[in-house]
Design a protein around this motif. Structure first.
Motif, PDB file in Angstrom:
ATOM      1  N   PRO A 236      40.078 -15.354 -24.893  1.00 31.13           N
ATOM      2  CA  PRO A 236      39.272 -15.951 -25.965  1.00 31.13           C
ATOM      3  C   PRO A 236      38.218 -16.920 -25.452  1.00 31.13           C
ATOM      4  O   PRO A 236      38.396 -18.131 -25.459  1.00 31.13           O
ATOM      5  CB  PRO A 236      40.323 -16.684 -26.816  1.00 31.13           C
ATOM      6  CG  PRO A 236      41.375 -17.066 -25.834  1.00 31.13           C
ATOM      7  CD  PRO A 236      41.400 -15.974 -24.782  1.00 31.13           C
ATOM      8  N   THR A 237      37.091 -16.400 -24.977  1.00 27.48           N
ATOM      9  CA  THR A 237      35.980 -17.255 -24.562  1.00 27.48           C
ATOM     10  C   THR A 237      34.838 -17.091 -25.561  1.00 27.48           C
ATOM     11  O   THR A 237      34.732 -16.055 -26.235  1.00 27.48           O
ATOM     12  CB  THR A 237      35.484 -16.879 -23.156  1.00 27.48           C
ATOM     13  OG1 THR A 237      35.055 -15.506 -23.165  1.00 27.48           O
ATOM     14  CG2 THR A 237      36.582 -17.062 -22.131  1.00 27.48           C
ATOM     15  N   PRO A 238      33.965 -18.094 -25.709  1.00 28.64           N
ATOM     16  CA  PRO A 238      32.840 -17.983 -26.650  1.00 28.64           C
ATOM     17  C   PRO A 238      31.937 -16.806 -26.315  1.00 28.64           C
ATOM     18  O   PRO A 238      31.331 -16.740 -25.253  1.00 28.64           O
ATOM     19  CB  PRO A 238      32.094 -19.318 -26.463  1.00 28.64           C
ATOM     20  CG  PRO A 238      33.125 -20.260 -25.941  1.00 28.64           C
ATOM     21  CD  PRO A 238      34.025 -19.419 -25.072  1.00 28.64           C
ATOM     22  N   GLY A 239      31.865 -15.846 -27.252  1.00 31.32           N
ATOM     23  CA  GLY A 239      31.027 -14.674 -27.035  1.00 31.32           C
ATOM     24  C   GLY A 239      31.468 -13.809 -25.879  1.00 31.32           C
ATOM     25  O   GLY A 239      30.709 -12.971 -25.402  1.00 31.32           O
TER      26      GLY A 239
ATOM     27  N   LEU B  78      18.899 -12.746 -25.576  1.00 29.62           N
ATOM     28  CA  LEU B  78      17.697 -12.523 -26.383  1.00 29.62           C
ATOM     29  C   LEU B  78      17.928 -12.780 -27.875  1.00 29.62           C
ATOM     30  O   LEU B  78      17.083 -13.404 -28.530  1.00 29.62           O
ATOM     31  CB  LEU B  78      17.166 -11.098 -26.159  1.00 29.62           C
ATOM     32  CG  LEU B  78      16.486 -10.828 -24.805  1.00 29.62           C
ATOM     33  CD1 LEU B  78      15.975  -9.390 -24.757  1.00 29.62           C
ATOM     34  CD2 LEU B  78      15.339 -11.803 -24.559  1.00 29.62           C
ATOM     35  N   PRO B  79      19.060 -12.311 -28.476  1.00 31.96           N
ATOM     36  CA  PRO B  79      19.267 -12.574 -29.910  1.00 31.96           C
ATOM     37  C   PRO B  79      19.712 -14.000 -30.210  1.00 31.96           C
ATOM     38  O   PRO B  79      19.816 -14.367 -31.387  1.00 31.96           O
ATOM     39  CB  PRO B  79      20.387 -11.583 -30.291  1.00 31.96           C
ATOM     40  CG  PRO B  79      20.488 -10.622 -29.164  1.00 31.96           C
ATOM     41  CD  PRO B  79      20.055 -11.369 -27.944  1.00 31.96           C
ATOM     42  N   LEU B  80      19.986 -14.823 -29.181  1.00 29.58           N
ATOM     43  CA  LEU B  80      20.571 -16.138 -29.422  1.00 29.58           C
ATOM     44  C   LEU B  80      19.627 -17.051 -30.188  1.00 29.58           C
ATOM     45  O   LEU B  80      20.017 -17.654 -31.204  1.00 29.58           O
ATOM     46  CB  LEU B  80      20.955 -16.779 -28.085  1.00 29.58           C
ATOM     47  CG  LEU B  80      21.817 -18.047 -28.166  1.00 29.58           C
ATOM     48  CD1 LEU B  80      23.146 -17.746 -28.847  1.00 29.58           C
ATOM     49  CD2 LEU B  80      22.046 -18.612 -26.779  1.00 29.58           C
ATOM     50  N   LEU B  81      18.382 -17.177 -29.748  1.00 30.84           N
ATOM     51  CA  LEU B  81      17.437 -18.074 -30.416  1.00 30.84           C
ATOM     52  C   LEU B  81      17.069 -17.589 -31.822  1.00 30.84           C
ATOM     53  O   LEU B  81      17.112 -18.385 -32.775  1.00 30.84           O
ATOM     54  CB  LEU B  81      16.186 -18.257 -29.555  1.00 30.84           C
ATOM     55  CG  LEU B  81      15.131 -19.220 -30.115  1.00 30.84           C
ATOM     56  CD1 LEU B  81      15.727 -20.599 -30.336  1.00 30.84           C
ATOM     57  CD2 LEU B  81      13.927 -19.293 -29.178  1.00 30.84           C
TER      58      LEU B  81
ATOM     59  N   GLY C 143      26.030 -13.785 -35.302  1.00 34.34           N
ATOM     60  CA  GLY C 143      25.975 -13.364 -33.904  1.00 34.34           C
ATOM     61  C   GLY C 143      25.634 -14.517 -32.981  1.00 34.34           C
ATOM     62  O   GLY C 143      26.154 -14.601 -31.869  1.00 34.34           O
ATOM     63  N   SER C 144      24.773 -15.431 -33.439  1.00 31.14           N
ATOM     64  CA  SER C 144      24.438 -16.604 -32.642  1.00 31.14           C
ATOM     65  C   SER C 144      25.597 -17.586 -32.608  1.00 31.14           C
ATOM     66  O   SER C 144      25.966 -18.109 -31.551  1.00 31.14           O
ATOM     67  CB  SER C 144      23.189 -17.288 -33.219  1.00 31.14           C
ATOM     68  OG  SER C 144      22.870 -18.445 -32.495  1.00 31.14           O
ATOM     69  N   ALA C 145      26.212 -17.839 -33.768  1.00 31.16           N
ATOM     70  CA  ALA C 145      27.347 -18.770 -33.830  1.00 31.16           C
ATOM     71  C   ALA C 145      28.541 -18.257 -33.041  1.00 31.16           C
ATOM     72  O   ALA C 145      29.347 -19.043 -32.551  1.00 31.16           O
ATOM     73  CB  ALA C 145      27.734 -19.002 -35.293  1.00 31.16           C
ATOM     74  N   ASN C 146      28.642 -16.951 -32.899  1.00 27.78           N
ATOM     75  CA  ASN C 146      29.773 -16.354 -32.187  1.00 27.78           C
ATOM     76  C   ASN C 146      29.808 -16.757 -30.721  1.00 27.78           C
ATOM     77  O   ASN C 146      30.874 -16.736 -30.092  1.00 27.78           O
ATOM     78  CB  ASN C 146      29.702 -14.830 -32.295  1.00 27.78           C
ATOM     79  CG  ASN C 146      30.968 -14.161 -31.804  1.00 27.78           C
ATOM     80  OD1 ASN C 146      32.068 -14.555 -32.160  1.00 27.78           O
ATOM     81  ND2 ASN C 146      30.823 -13.143 -30.980  1.00 27.78           N
ATOM     82  N   HIS C 147      28.656 -17.127 -30.163  1.00 18.59           N
ATOM     83  CA  HIS C 147      28.589 -17.497 -28.751  1.00 18.59           C
ATOM     84  C   HIS C 147      28.764 -18.998 -28.526  1.00 18.59           C
ATOM     85  O   HIS C 147      28.623 -19.471 -27.406  1.00 18.59           O
ATOM     86  CB  HIS C 147      27.260 -17.038 -28.162  1.00 18.59           C
ATOM     87  CG  HIS C 147      27.039 -15.566 -28.302  1.00 18.59           C
ATOM     88  ND1 HIS C 147      27.882 -14.628 -27.759  1.00 18.59           N
ATOM     89  CD2 HIS C 147      26.092 -14.862 -28.973  1.00 18.59           C
ATOM     90  CE1 HIS C 147      27.460 -13.413 -28.072  1.00 18.59           C
ATOM     91  NE2 HIS C 147      26.374 -13.528 -28.798  1.00 18.59           N
TER      92      HIS C 147
ATOM     93  N   ALA D 275      22.088 -23.872 -28.962  1.00 23.70           N
ATOM     94  CA  ALA D 275      21.524 -22.714 -28.268  1.00 23.70           C
ATOM     95  C   ALA D 275      20.712 -23.154 -27.054  1.00 23.70           C
ATOM     96  O   ALA D 275      20.804 -22.565 -25.969  1.00 23.70           O
ATOM     97  CB  ALA D 275      20.648 -21.904 -29.231  1.00 23.70           C
ATOM     98  N   ALA D 276      19.908 -24.232 -27.229  1.00 22.08           N
ATOM     99  CA  ALA D 276      19.101 -24.730 -26.108  1.00 22.08           C
ATOM    100  C   ALA D 276      19.986 -25.236 -24.979  1.00 22.08           C
ATOM    101  O   ALA D 276      19.714 -24.997 -23.798  1.00 22.08           O
ATOM    102  CB  ALA D 276      18.172 -25.838 -26.596  1.00 22.08           C
ATOM    103  N   ALA D 277      21.091 -25.928 -25.336  1.00 14.13           N
ATOM    104  CA  ALA D 277      22.008 -26.435 -24.312  1.00 14.13           C
ATOM    105  C   ALA D 277      22.673 -25.287 -23.563  1.00 14.13           C
ATOM    106  O   ALA D 277      22.838 -25.330 -22.342  1.00 14.13           O
ATOM    107  CB  ALA D 277      23.062 -27.326 -24.964  1.00 14.13           C
TER     108      ALA D 277
END
Length: 318
Positions: free
Chosen positions: A260-263, A300-303, A91-95, A26-28
């Protein structure tokens, strides 16, 4: 005894590292998109704060229909608290992986942890993936039928964009069909999987509670996402009716889902920008709206999602 302790000590650092992986990814991702984030924040400085807060509130409610849809795809009753936590993490892993694979991996591990066999868990994922686009198409066609004077699809997306998306879809299906035809073991596996999926789908649709959960979730999720875009557009005083914005979102999300791109990173932004400009928004306002929408629904929901994912991995829920 000593060997056991040594083995446990050897595994502990590895588990801690695994828990840190979602946070590092997520930080990267945030670091790689920092310029875009700063640009979006700059564009949104003059926006109405109350409407932006409303968009955040609506985004948080989007997890509820996702949980309903997940529950509707299995016969067993899932623990509500862990189900909600798993979907926040998903939701975070989806991106982080393309085509929704990150969310599917998290959900698969969650369903397996709930005692659902792998074959049936995969069938539940397939049913989820099928009902989501059906819900979007149904909602889009319903809005167009209820508001016949709203913008036509031809005004939202250029014909070239639609043809490109169609070509990608047809090409992908053709390649998949050729692979299945040429690889006999894979063809047998797919046939067994489809047999299990159809059996589960028939059983689920024989239970009214599951039917309500599936289709309420499939329709409510894109409706709430469209409402998020409406609230962001209102914060920027976009001169486009709310119904047109919702139609623009649904049309753009359907087209972007083919890539098919990440998120949906990149494809969603492009499709939304083209659709909003086609709906009558100035380019600058449409750009700010798309950035604001993606900040609220993705960044915003990523972290928090990565933190929940790390906790679930650490506690062996996943």
């Amino acid at each position: 005894m000593s060997t056991t302790l040594t083995s446990a000590r050897g595994r502990l650092p590895l588990r801690q590292l695994i828990c840190l992986v979602p946070l590092l990814l997520a930080a990267a991702w945030v670091a790689g998109n920092w310029s875009v984030i700063l640009s979006g924040v700059g564009e949104l400085r003059g926006a109405d704060v109350n409407w932006l807060l409303a968009s955040v509130a609506v985004t948080m409610t989007c997890w509820i229909p996702v949980c309903l849809l997940r529950q509707g795809t299995v016969m067993e009753r899932l623990p509500p608290g862990r189900l909600l936590a798993s979907q926040i993490a998903a939701g975070s892993a989806n991106h982080l992986l393309p085509a929704g694979l990150g969310a599917h991996v998290v959900t698969l591990r969650f369903l397996q942890g709930c005692g659902i066999p792998t074959a049936r868990a995969c069938a539940a994922l397939a049913l989820y993936s099928l009902t989501q686009p059906i819900g979007r198409y149904t909602l889009l066609l319903s809005l167009m039928a209820a508001y016949p004077h709203a913008i036509p699809l031809g005004g939202l997306l250029p014909a070239e964009y639609g043809l490109l998306a169609l070509a990608i879809l047809v090409g992908g299906l053709t390649v998949a069909a050729l692979v299945l035809w040429s690889v006999r073991p894979l063809r047998g596996f797919v046939q067994d999987f489809l047999r299990t999926a159809l059996t589960d789908a028939r059983a689920l649709h024989a239970r009214p509670a599951r039917v309500i959960a599936i289709w309420t979730g499939a329709l409510a999720f894109p409706a709430l996402q469209a409402c998020v875009l409406v609230t962001v557009a209102r914060a920027l005083q976009m001169p486009v009716p709310a119904v047109d914005i919702m139609i623009a979102y649904l049309a753009a999300s359907i087209v972007a889902g083919i890539v098919p791109t990440p998120g949906g990173i990149g494809s969603v932004e492009a499709a939304l920008l083209i659709a909003l400009v086609g709906a009558g928004s100035p380019v600058s306002v449409a750009t700010a709206a798309v950035l604001g929408f993606r900040i609220v629904t993705v960044w915003l929901p990523l972290l928090p999602g990565a933190l929940v994912l790390a906790v679930l991995v650490r506690r062996k829920v996943l």
